[in-house]
Design a protein around this motif. Sequence first.
Motif, PDB file in Angstrom:
ATOM      1  N   SER A  40       0.860  -1.056   0.056  1.00  0.00           N
ATOM      2  CA  SER A  40      -0.019  -0.138  -0.010  1.00  0.00           C
ATOM      3  C   SER A  40       0.653   1.364  -0.055  1.00  0.00           C
ATOM      4  CB  SER A  40      -0.970  -0.137   1.237  1.00  0.00           C
ATOM      5  OG  SER A  40      -0.206  -0.118   2.326  1.00  0.00           O
ATOM      6  N   ALA A  41       2.156   1.130   0.617  1.00  0.00           N
ATOM      7  CA  ALA A  41       3.072   2.238   0.490  1.00  0.00           C
ATOM      8  C   ALA A  41       3.260   2.627  -1.068  1.00  0.00           C
ATOM      9  CB  ALA A  41       4.275   2.110   1.163  1.00  0.00           C
ATOM     10  N   SER A  42       2.967   3.480  -1.773  1.00  0.00           N
ATOM     11  CA  SER A  42       3.399   3.800  -3.225  1.00  0.00           C
ATOM     12  C   SER A  42       4.702   3.356  -3.619  1.00  0.00           C
ATOM     13  CB  SER A  42       2.877   5.267  -3.310  1.00  0.00           C
ATOM     14  OG  SER A  42       3.119   5.376  -4.851  1.00  0.00           O
ATOM     15  N   GLY A  43       4.716   2.697  -4.868  1.00  0.00           N
ATOM     16  CA  GLY A  43       6.265   2.494  -5.047  1.00  0.00           C
ATOM     17  C   GLY A  43       7.155   1.518  -4.394  1.00  0.00           C
ATOM     18  N   HIS A  44       6.531   0.685  -3.586  1.00  0.00           N
ATOM     19  CA  HIS A  44       7.109  -0.216  -2.865  1.00  0.00           C
ATOM     20  C   HIS A  44       6.396  -1.609  -2.982  1.00  0.00           C
ATOM     21  CE1 HIS A  44       8.919   3.140  -0.872  1.00  0.00           C
ATOM     22  NE2 HIS A  44       9.865   2.399  -0.625  1.00  0.00           N
ATOM     23  N   GLU A  45       7.268  -2.658  -3.049  1.00  0.00           N
ATOM     24  CA  GLU A  45       6.736  -4.287  -3.080  1.00  0.00           C
ATOM     25  C   GLU A  45       7.574  -4.976  -2.002  1.00  0.00           C
ATOM     26  OE1 GLU A  45       7.666  -5.906  -6.846  1.00  0.00           O
ATOM     27  OE2 GLU A  45       9.542  -5.535  -6.737  1.00  0.00           O
ATOM     28  N   VAL A  46       6.871  -6.070  -1.788  1.00  0.00           N
ATOM     29  CA  VAL A  46       7.554  -7.035  -0.830  1.00  0.00           C
ATOM     30  C   VAL A  46       7.618  -8.094  -1.656  1.00  0.00           C
ATOM     31  CG1 VAL A  46       5.223  -8.244  -0.090  1.00  0.00           C
ATOM     32  CG2 VAL A  46       7.101  -8.272   1.487  1.00  0.00           C
ATOM     33  N   HIS A  64      20.550  -4.217  -0.991  1.00  0.00           N
ATOM     34  CA  HIS A  64      19.202  -4.355  -1.600  1.00  0.00           C
ATOM     35  C   HIS A  64      18.695  -2.921  -1.427  1.00  0.00           C
ATOM     36  CE1 HIS A  64      19.314  -8.616  -1.216  1.00  0.00           C
ATOM     37  NE2 HIS A  64      19.534  -8.598  -0.090  1.00  0.00           N
ATOM     38  N   PRO A  65      17.668  -2.233  -2.450  1.00  0.00           N
ATOM     39  CA  PRO A  65      16.990  -1.123  -2.629  1.00  0.00           C
ATOM     40  C   PRO A  65      15.982  -1.026  -1.419  1.00  0.00           C
ATOM     41  CG  PRO A  65      16.135  -2.516  -4.518  1.00  0.00           C
ATOM     42  CD  PRO A  65      17.089  -3.527  -3.611  1.00  0.00           C
ATOM     43  N   GLY A  66      16.210  -1.487  -0.351  1.00  0.00           N
ATOM     44  CA  GLY A  66      15.026  -1.363   0.620  1.00  0.00           C
ATOM     45  C   GLY A  66      15.731  -2.349   1.790  1.00  0.00           C
ATOM     46  N   GLU A  67      14.679  -2.678   2.699  1.00  0.00           N
ATOM     47  CA  GLU A  67      15.128  -3.470   3.932  1.00  0.00           C
ATOM     48  C   GLU A  67      14.847  -4.996   3.703  1.00  0.00           C
ATOM     49  OE1 GLU A  67      12.958  -0.662   4.212  1.00  0.00           O
ATOM     50  OE2 GLU A  67      14.452   0.654   5.135  1.00  0.00           O
ATOM     51  N   GLU A  68      15.690  -5.574   4.389  1.00  0.00           N
ATOM     52  CA  GLU A  68      15.488  -7.260   4.360  1.00  0.00           C
ATOM     53  C   GLU A  68      15.351  -7.497   5.960  1.00  0.00           C
ATOM     54  OE1 GLU A  68      18.037 -11.131   3.577  1.00  0.00           O
ATOM     55  OE2 GLU A  68      18.904  -9.255   2.895  1.00  0.00           O
ATOM     56  N   THR A 118      12.602 -11.853   3.650  1.00  0.00           N
ATOM     57  CA  THR A 118      11.709 -10.850   3.515  1.00  0.00           C
ATOM     58  C   THR A 118      12.332  -9.638   3.054  1.00  0.00           C
ATOM     59  OG1 THR A 118      10.169 -12.115   4.788  1.00  0.00           O
ATOM     60  CG2 THR A 118       9.412 -10.137   4.088  1.00  0.00           C
ATOM     61  N   TYR A 119      11.878  -9.066   1.885  1.00  0.00           N
ATOM     62  CA  TYR A 119      12.528  -7.686   1.140  1.00  0.00           C
ATOM     63  C   TYR A 119      11.193  -6.854   1.252  1.00  0.00           C
ATOM     64  CZ  TYR A 119      16.160 -10.930  -0.184  1.00  0.00           C
ATOM     65  OH  TYR A 119      17.271 -11.794  -0.195  1.00  0.00           O
ATOM     66  N   VAL A 120      11.238  -5.581   1.670  1.00  0.00           N
ATOM     67  CA  VAL A 120      10.518  -4.484   1.358  1.00  0.00           C
ATOM     68  C   VAL A 120      11.341  -3.303   0.702  1.00  0.00           C
ATOM     69  CG1 VAL A 120       9.019  -2.674   2.254  1.00  0.00           C
ATOM     70  CG2 VAL A 120       9.242  -4.715   3.682  1.00  0.00           C
ATOM     71  N   VAL A 121      10.852  -3.398  -0.726  1.00  0.00           N
ATOM     72  CA  VAL A 121      12.028  -2.626  -1.750  1.00  0.00           C
ATOM     73  C   VAL A 121      10.970  -1.810  -2.425  1.00  0.00           C
ATOM     74  CG1 VAL A 121      13.720  -4.390  -1.406  1.00  0.00           C
ATOM     75  CG2 VAL A 121      11.913  -4.680  -2.981  1.00  0.00           C
ATOM     76  N   ARG A 122      12.012  -0.823  -3.223  1.00  0.00           N
ATOM     77  CA  ARG A 122      11.410   0.083  -4.125  1.00  0.00           C
ATOM     78  C   ARG A 122      11.137  -0.789  -5.413  1.00  0.00           C
ATOM     79  NH1 ARG A 122      15.281   2.492  -1.350  1.00  0.00           N
ATOM     80  NH2 ARG A 122      16.790   2.096  -2.703  1.00  0.00           N
ATOM     81  N   LYS A 123       9.687  -0.647  -5.866  1.00  0.00           N
ATOM     82  CA  LYS A 123       9.488  -1.491  -6.886  1.00  0.00           C
ATOM     83  C   LYS A 123      10.251  -1.011  -8.251  1.00  0.00           C
ATOM     84  CE  LYS A 123       5.178  -2.460  -9.348  1.00  0.00           C
ATOM     85  NZ  LYS A 123       4.299  -3.694  -9.108  1.00  0.00           N
ATOM     86  N   ALA A 125      13.290  -1.412  -8.646  1.00  0.00           N
ATOM     87  CA  ALA A 125      14.611  -1.456  -8.860  1.00  0.00           C
ATOM     88  C   ALA A 125      15.101  -2.893  -8.902  1.00  0.00           C
ATOM     89  CB  ALA A 125      15.212  -0.695  -7.515  1.00  0.00           C
ATOM     90  N   PRO A 126      16.379  -2.998  -9.076  1.00  0.00           N
ATOM     91  CA  PRO A 126      17.041  -4.469  -9.057  1.00  0.00           C
ATOM     92  C   PRO A 126      16.836  -4.974  -7.571  1.00  0.00           C
ATOM     93  CG  PRO A 126      18.421  -3.059 -10.211  1.00  0.00           C
ATOM     94  CD  PRO A 126      17.495  -2.258  -9.725  1.00  0.00           C
ATOM     95  N   LEU A 127      16.413  -6.152  -7.405  1.00  0.00           N
ATOM     96  CA  LEU A 127      16.381  -6.594  -6.015  1.00  0.00           C
ATOM     97  C   LEU A 127      17.832  -6.667  -5.294  1.00  0.00           C
ATOM     98  CD1 LEU A 127      14.787  -7.746  -3.629  1.00  0.00           C
ATOM     99  CD2 LEU A 127      14.734  -9.688  -4.645  1.00  0.00           C
ATOM    100  N   VAL A 128      18.749  -7.211  -5.933  1.00  0.00           N
ATOM    101  CA  VAL A 128      20.144  -7.551  -5.562  1.00  0.00           C
ATOM    102  C   VAL A 128      21.344  -6.668  -6.476  1.00  0.00           C
ATOM    103  CG1 VAL A 128      21.935  -9.307  -5.206  1.00  0.00           C
ATOM    104  CG2 VAL A 128      19.452  -9.948  -4.845  1.00  0.00           C
ATOM    105  N   VAL A 129      22.073  -6.004  -5.481  1.00  0.00           N
ATOM    106  CA  VAL A 129      22.911  -4.933  -6.191  1.00  0.00           C
ATOM    107  C   VAL A 129      24.173  -5.674  -5.818  1.00  0.00           C
ATOM    108  CG1 VAL A 129      24.031  -2.711  -6.749  1.00  0.00           C
ATOM    109  CG2 VAL A 129      21.558  -3.008  -6.194  1.00  0.00           C
ATOM    110  N   PRO A 130      25.111  -6.323  -6.467  1.00  0.00           N
ATOM    111  CA  PRO A 130      26.289  -6.687  -6.057  1.00  0.00           C
ATOM    112  C   PRO A 130      27.516  -5.690  -5.632  1.00  0.00           C
ATOM    113  CG  PRO A 130      25.748  -7.562  -8.280  1.00  0.00           C
ATOM    114  CD  PRO A 130      24.743  -6.567  -8.148  1.00  0.00           C
ATOM    115  N   ARG A 131      28.191  -6.018  -4.709  1.00  0.00           N
ATOM    116  CA  ARG A 131      29.103  -4.960  -4.061  1.00  0.00           C
ATOM    117  C   ARG A 131      30.268  -5.503  -4.136  1.00  0.00           C
ATOM    118  NH1 ARG A 131      26.356  -0.398  -1.472  1.00  0.00           N
ATOM    119  NH2 ARG A 131      24.780  -0.381  -2.715  1.00  0.00           N
ATOM    120  N   PRO A 132      31.480  -4.995  -4.575  1.00  0.00           N
ATOM    121  CA  PRO A 132      32.883  -5.540  -4.404  1.00  0.00           C
ATOM    122  C   PRO A 132      33.372  -5.580  -3.118  1.00  0.00           C
ATOM    123  CG  PRO A 132      32.788  -3.343  -5.585  1.00  0.00           C
ATOM    124  CD  PRO A 132      31.565  -3.565  -5.134  1.00  0.00           C
TER     125      PRO A 132
END
Length: 132
Positions: A40-46, A64-68, A118-123, A125-132
């Motif tokens: 219900s939070a605009s622009g976000h998904e679980v 991640h582009p949000g919380e886990e 469980t991820y609450v992320v920006r809809k 956006a890539p769910l996973v962003v690799p980091r060196p």
Amino acid sequence: MKTTRILAAALLVLGAGLLPAAGAQTPGLHRTDLVRNDLSASGHEVVQVRVDFDPGVLAPRHAHPGEEVAFVLAGTLEYRLDGRAPVTLKAGESLFIPDGVAHSARNVGSGTASELATYVVRKGAPLVVPRP
């Protein structure tokens, strides 16, 4: 019913794209997508997934582009979050990972370890962003 099957097939195909880029090439790291739904939070998904780690397997550093919220279902996992001391969790324990914080997880037990992530992320956006 046909629409439901088509939607389910489409979600499976899209869900396969959610597999972490590093995890996709990491033998012994297995992911099962469970739920993906708008919030219900605009622009976000679980997004909710089960991740199974063979003994000794590392999920490489990523963000991640949000919380886990990671909940250990079985085994023992060591999590390393930037700016924090490593934490080792056993079945029944959980960990909150803030938006954008780079982290990794490794199975430090002798058997298979599993987590429910469980991820609450920006809809969109890539769910996973690799980091060196």
